[in-house]
Design a protein around this motif. Structure first.
Motif, mmCIF file in Angstrom:
data_model
loop_
_atom_site.group_PDB
_atom_site.id
_atom_site.type_symbol
_atom_site.label_atom_id
_atom_site.label_comp_id
_atom_site.label_asym_id
_atom_site.label_seq_id
_atom_site.Cartn_x
_atom_site.Cartn_y
_atom_site.Cartn_z
ATOM 1 N N LEU A 37 0.820 -1.213 0.000
ATOM 2 C CA LEU A 37 0.000 0.000 0.000
ATOM 3 C C LEU A 37 0.853 1.263 0.000
ATOM 4 N N ALA A 96 0.974 -2.982 7.594
ATOM 5 C CA ALA A 96 2.292 -2.373 7.784
ATOM 6 C C ALA A 96 2.602 -1.373 6.677
ATOM 7 N N TRP A 98 0.456 0.187 4.826
ATOM 8 C CA TRP A 98 -0.436 1.334 4.995
ATOM 9 C C TRP A 98 0.165 2.306 6.015
ATOM 10 N N GLY A 99 0.666 1.735 7.129
ATOM 11 C CA GLY A 99 1.326 2.567 8.132
ATOM 12 C C GLY A 99 2.500 3.318 7.524
ATOM 13 N N LEU A 100 3.314 2.596 6.741
ATOM 14 C CA LEU A 100 4.464 3.215 6.070
ATOM 15 C C LEU A 100 4.031 4.338 5.148
ATOM 16 N N LEU A 102 1.400 6.253 5.372
ATOM 17 C CA LEU A 102 1.057 7.444 6.157
ATOM 18 C C LEU A 102 2.311 8.157 6.646
ATOM 19 N N ILE A 103 3.294 7.365 7.094
ATOM 20 C CA ILE A 103 4.526 7.967 7.611
ATOM 21 C C ILE A 103 5.270 8.703 6.500
ATOM 22 N N GLN A 106 3.491 11.990 5.593
ATOM 23 C CA GLN A 106 3.708 13.057 6.572
ATOM 24 C C GLN A 106 5.156 13.531 6.546
ATOM 25 N N ILE A 109 5.315 15.926 3.786
ATOM 26 C CA ILE A 109 4.674 17.198 4.155
ATOM 27 C C ILE A 109 5.582 17.997 5.085
ATOM 28 N N LEU A 110 6.204 17.308 6.046
ATOM 29 C CA LEU A 110 7.066 18.010 6.999
ATOM 30 C C LEU A 110 8.309 18.561 6.314
ATOM 31 N N VAL A 216 -1.857 8.340 -3.722
ATOM 32 C CA VAL A 216 -3.069 7.551 -3.458
ATOM 33 C C VAL A 216 -3.883 7.352 -4.730
#
Lengths: 282, 326
Positions: A37, A96, A98-100, A102-103, A106, A109-110, A216
């Motif tokens: 993902l 896992a 999916w978590g990656l 999102l990380i 972000q 973005i940061l 996405v």
């Protein structure tokens, strides 16, 4: 006539991008049975590589070389640290990655901020073609993407690595018995898929808004390419991309783009009911 | 009734009693905030019913929550504005919409033999489709801005404030207890058999696809009910109620509470919401980052949910102590 030409070229543009993104997904799924993902984020990473290279004064062509390298490297790191530990737990891989995803979003973005970043195409000209004018960059994109696909087909058929990949897809334990290092095949295939997605990111970046969440969009459509076309087969990826990209381009001439995308995805679900193994299975 | 059942009932009734007494000393905003959280808990229960009991993970459950929410909003704002029966029709339309979507998609996907990771992906795409429709069809759904002005729930008389809170607690625990009782017998065992080995269950003569579809639709209906009630409380609906992020957050709520127990989903939702209030104040990126780290940690450190991991740790600690005493 001119309408039909530009419509077909639009469809081919989308199809080219989907092919490159989906090829990685399809091979990874066919090889390891896992779904990544965070694959869409590699498209984003490719696009941001283009921004970074251009912001530092480099050219589009440099980014076209740097981005796949970045993708390959990050893909290798991801495979070794996360994916490798989850080979036999497909659902866990989904959670896992999916978590990656999102990380990574972000983190981008940061680093770069949430606003879209400007990138420029290598040439602005338009060409006359069969009674219509069409941006030259899009034509380049189509030709380049098909050339890369042809290269992948050749690598798949003619190189020792391609032979190993096909062997592991067909029967992993038999391939192991015959001396194929399956883990190395997994790692390289995963990294190559990531590199292709990053390459697609560079190619699409001049045509869309470069944001941290752009991946996405391509992730979902690529999954439908794989679903419709069949996992683990290059002809399947081409057929699936033609289906998803062609239909979406065709529909978006009459209905809003979001509705067109939704209709294509719904149609794809219906196809899955009647051809669960895909149009062109491996 | 086994010891396990007794413990479950005791915990469930204790949580329910605590929630019932809360309005006596909680502030007005506290009560309405908790009401919203309990409706998300009902949503989590719906996912736990499917994921927890059949082992098939849906990555798109916000579709059904959102269908309920949008169904209620569209009915009360566009179709029957100001009508006394608007809320009842909205409830029926919202829950019905969620049920129909679950039935249609479930039929194609479950009877198409899609299982495991592929099922998760197809349901993920389902949320994306639903979200695109919610954003793209702006004449009906209000697009990115959503719809504002959903009237309070009216069944004969308007139900608001503390009364709505009690109604929500009653609905939540009514559903949790009914599901628990309904799944204690053979029906629950068939689902367990499907989770363990679907082909074996098939060989034993069970129509496993039909069982899965029934649970999926029931789960969709409950999620739709949660969504429809939620918008009568907040008064508006927005695309983030049907979005992918909500679909994954609900997975986290269930995982924190431990999957399969239903009441765990309720507890998990309340814990995570408390946590979210703290984390979100740090920065806009903090909460998505937290979710990302949570999913990674879950996969590697507590794949069966937090309670199971805590139990394991506790057992190890006890063994260590016993070893020392001997």
């Amino acid at each position: 006539m001119p309408d039909i030409v530009s419509l077909s070229l639009n469809a081919l543009t989308l199809m080219s991008i989907l092919m490159l993104v989906a090829l990685g997904l399809a091979i990874i799924y066919g090889l390891m049975g896992i779904i990544n993902l965070s694959h869409g984020e590699f498209v984003t990473i490719g696009a941001y590589t283009l921004f970074t290279v251009q912001a530092a004064g480099g050219s589009f062509w440099l980014a076209l070389i740097v981005a796949p390298a970045v993708g390959y490297l990050l893909g290798t790191v991801l495979e070794v640290t996360v994916i490798r530990r989850l080979y036999d737990r497909p659902i866990s891989t989904i959670l896992a990655t999916w978590g990656l995803s999102l990380i990574l979003q972000q983190a981008i973005i940061l680093t770069y901020g949430a606003a879209p970043r400007p990138v420029t195409a290598p040439f602005e000209a338009s060409v006359h073609l069969l009674g219509t004018t069409y941006p030259a960059y899009r034509l380049f994109l189509i030709v380049f993407a098909f050339a890369v696909m042809a290269g992948c087909v050749l690598a798949f058929r003619k190189t020792p690595f391609g032979l190993d990949v096909r062997a592991v897809i067909q029967n992993a334990s038999m391939a192991r018995v015959l001396g194929v290092n399956a883990e190395r095949v997994y790692r390289r295939a995963f990294a190559s898929g990531a590199a292709l997605a990053a390459l697609a990111g560079v190619l699409i970046a001049p045509l869309v808004a470069v944001t941290a969440l752009m991946g996405v969009n391509y992730l979902a459509r690529s999954f439908f390419v794989v679903l419709v076309g069949g996992a683990g087969s290059i002809p399947g990826v081409v057929a699936g991309s033609a289906f998803v990209g062609g239909l979406e381009s065709l529909l978006s001439t009459t209905v809003p783009i979001t509705v067109a995308q939704a209709s294509v995805l719904i149609l794809a679900v219906v196809i899955v009911r009647f051809r669960p193994q895909g149009l062109v299975p491996a | 009734m086994t010891q396990r059942d007794k413990t479950w009932l005791f915990i469930t009734l204790a949580i329910m009693a605590a929630l019932m007494t809360y309005p006596a000393f909680g502030s007005f905003s506290g009560v309405s905030g908790l009401r919203d959280i309990l409706l998300f808990a009902l949503f989590a229960v719906s996912l736990d019913l499917f994921w927890g009991r059949t082992g098939v993970l849906s990555f798109g459950h916000a579709t059904f929550f959102g269908a309920g929410a949008y169904g209620m909003a569209i009915m009360t704002i566009h179709v029957a504005p100001g009508a006394a029966w608007g809320s009842v029709a909205g409830l029926a339309f919202g829950v019905g919409l969620a049920g129909v979507v679950a039935l249609a998609v479930g039929y194609f996907v479950i009877f198409g033999g899609v299982r495991g990771a592929y099922f998760t992906i197809v349901t993920l795409a389902l949320t994306l489709i639903a979200q695109q429709i919610a954003i793209g069809w702006s004449s009906i759904t209000g697009g990115d801005a959503g719809l504002i002005g959903v009237p309070p729930l009216t069944i004969g008389i308007p139900i608001t404030g503390k009364v709505l809170y009690y109604v929500v607690v009653a609905v939540l625990f009514g559903i949790v207890l009914t599901l628990w009782a309904g799944l204690r017998g053979q029906r629950g065992l068939v689902l367990k058999a499907i989770e363990d080995d679907e082909r074996k269950a098939q060989t034993l003569g069970y129509n496993t696809s039909l069982h899965l579809l029934a649970v999926f639709v029931l789960s969709g209906l409950i999620a739709g009910l949660a969504g429809a009630l939620y918008v009568t409380g907040t008064g508006f609906v927005a695309p983030d109620m049907i979005a992918l992020l909500l679909s994954t957050e609900v997975i986290m709520w269930v995982a924190v509470g431990g999957r399969g127990s239903l009441i765990g989903a309720v507890a998990g939702t309340m814990i995570v919401w408390r946590l979210q209030q703290e984390v979100s104040t740090l920065s806009a990126s903090a909460w998505p980052l937290f979710i990302g780290v949570f999913f990674l940690a879950m996969v590697f450190f507590f794949p069966d949910g937090l309670p199971a991991a805590a139990q394991k740790l506790w057992a190890r600690w006890k063994r260590m102590n016993e070893g020392r005493a001997a």
